[in-house]
Design a protein around this motif. Sequence first.
Motif, PDB file in Angstrom:
ATOM      1  N   PRO A  38     -14.381  37.062  16.705  1.00 35.06           N
ATOM      2  CA  PRO A  38     -15.309  35.834  15.944  1.00 35.06           C
ATOM      3  C   PRO A  38     -15.621  35.992  14.644  1.00 35.06           C
ATOM      4  O   PRO A  38     -16.116  36.229  13.587  1.00 35.06           O
ATOM      5  N   LEU A  39     -16.685  37.077  15.099  1.00 32.15           N
ATOM      6  CA  LEU A  39     -17.502  37.852  14.450  1.00 32.15           C
ATOM      7  C   LEU A  39     -16.673  38.417  12.303  1.00 32.15           C
ATOM      8  O   LEU A  39     -17.612  38.440  11.766  1.00 32.15           O
ATOM      9  N   LEU A  41     -14.819  37.770  11.800  1.00 32.42           N
ATOM     10  CA  LEU A  41     -13.964  36.400  10.979  1.00 32.42           C
ATOM     11  C   LEU A  41     -14.566  35.872  10.447  1.00 32.42           C
ATOM     12  O   LEU A  41     -14.602  35.258   9.088  1.00 32.42           O
ATOM     13  N   LEU A  42     -15.573  35.776  10.422  1.00 34.16           N
ATOM     14  CA  LEU A  42     -17.220  34.915  10.385  1.00 34.16           C
ATOM     15  C   LEU A  42     -17.306  35.953   9.109  1.00 34.16           C
ATOM     16  O   LEU A  42     -17.874  36.071   7.219  1.00 34.16           O
ATOM     17  N   THR A  43     -17.865  37.198   8.786  1.00 33.22           N
ATOM     18  CA  THR A  43     -17.147  38.320   8.087  1.00 33.22           C
ATOM     19  C   THR A  43     -16.800  38.463   7.257  1.00 33.22           C
ATOM     20  O   THR A  43     -16.641  37.919   5.250  1.00 33.22           O
ATOM     21  N   LEU A  45     -14.581  35.620   5.660  1.00 35.08           N
ATOM     22  CA  LEU A  45     -14.649  33.974   5.626  1.00 35.08           C
ATOM     23  C   LEU A  45     -15.694  34.154   4.308  1.00 35.08           C
ATOM     24  O   LEU A  45     -15.719  33.714   3.059  1.00 35.08           O
ATOM     25  N   LEU A  46     -16.757  35.072   4.910  1.00 34.03           N
ATOM     26  CA  LEU A  46     -18.149  34.989   3.673  1.00 34.03           C
ATOM     27  C   LEU A  46     -17.752  36.231   2.701  1.00 34.03           C
ATOM     28  O   LEU A  46     -17.862  35.479   1.216  1.00 34.03           O
ATOM     29  N   VAL A 177      -8.356  36.373   5.874  1.00 33.93           N
ATOM     30  CA  VAL A 177      -9.278  35.347   6.845  1.00 33.93           C
ATOM     31  C   VAL A 177      -7.644  34.340   7.662  1.00 33.93           C
ATOM     32  O   VAL A 177      -8.087  34.196   8.657  1.00 33.93           O
ATOM     33  N   ARG A 180      -6.906  37.539  10.103  1.00 30.73           N
ATOM     34  CA  ARG A 180      -7.846  36.856  11.542  1.00 30.73           C
ATOM     35  C   ARG A 180      -7.886  36.383  12.753  1.00 30.73           C
ATOM     36  O   ARG A 180      -8.217  36.003  13.597  1.00 30.73           O
ATOM     37  N   SER A 181      -7.954  35.339  11.813  1.00 29.09           N
ATOM     38  CA  SER A 181      -7.858  33.650  12.709  1.00 29.09           C
ATOM     39  C   SER A 181      -6.446  34.014  13.449  1.00 29.09           C
ATOM     40  O   SER A 181      -6.664  33.166  14.550  1.00 29.09           O
TER      41      SER A 181
END
Length: 284
Positions: A38-39, A41-43, A45-46, A177, A180-181
């Motif tokens: 999840p970390l 994925l957040l990276t 996404l940003l 994205v 990773r999802s």
Amino acid sequence: MVTILALGAALSYGVADFLGGAGARRIGALRMLLLSLPLGLLTLLLAALAAGGGATPQGLAWGAAAGLAGGLGFITFYRALAIGPMSVIAPVSALTSAVLPVAVGTLDGERLNAGVLAGVVLCVVAIGLVSMEGPGEEASPRAAGGFVMALLSGAGFGVFFVLLERAGDDTGLWPLVTARSAGFAAVLLAVLAIRLGGRRLGGGPVTGGVLLLALGAGVLDATANALYFVAVHAGMLSLAAVLTSLYPAVTVLLARVVFSERLRAVQRIGLAVAAAGVALVTAG
């Protein structure tokens, strides 16, 4: 440019795998992935929002397919790192992941000049040398199981490399994205299957140190994915994938320094061969 990007991806993957493997030894492979993915994925996404680009259905579909393959690769890879020596597991996985894209690129008509081709061959040989087992390691059931899982993880990563190249270069970072999802979804399904089977994930407590390892592994893996994605669309699949697959050299060296895992003579030779291969690729 391709060389710099791919080697940057190799460095990031190598450190991420070391941190992820260290965390998996403390809390188990799947629990570590539940924290790090999840970390990552957040990276991504940003990064995708910052980079812009238009997400297309085709690019997202290729990314999702790549993510499923990468997710399965992650599960087996972290499990292998949890039960076997990093200095064996990481290179075996990388060698497998390098050979598949080279084969696909060759079938697609990619042709490297003589100097670059020689460098690529040396890099593949180097991965093999670094992955060679020491006396008695193959006799251990745990080592044997880790070796098999390393091969499976390498196949998953190899498919991941190939499918990301198919996603196209006009979609920004959005295929990453979805990749990773999808990979995270694969891990969640594996966890669900284990829990429905009445088993526990096991592992030790999640401490602050483990969270830092997960953060580093997730962010660096996301960074490596982005660097590879740009590299493979700036040059040839076979070249970008092989250079990226040199990441075990970083993992092996970190394992040697931090965990005092023995670096055998053949592994030292492999590192030297890898340096020669990179030099030839760069010169070409």
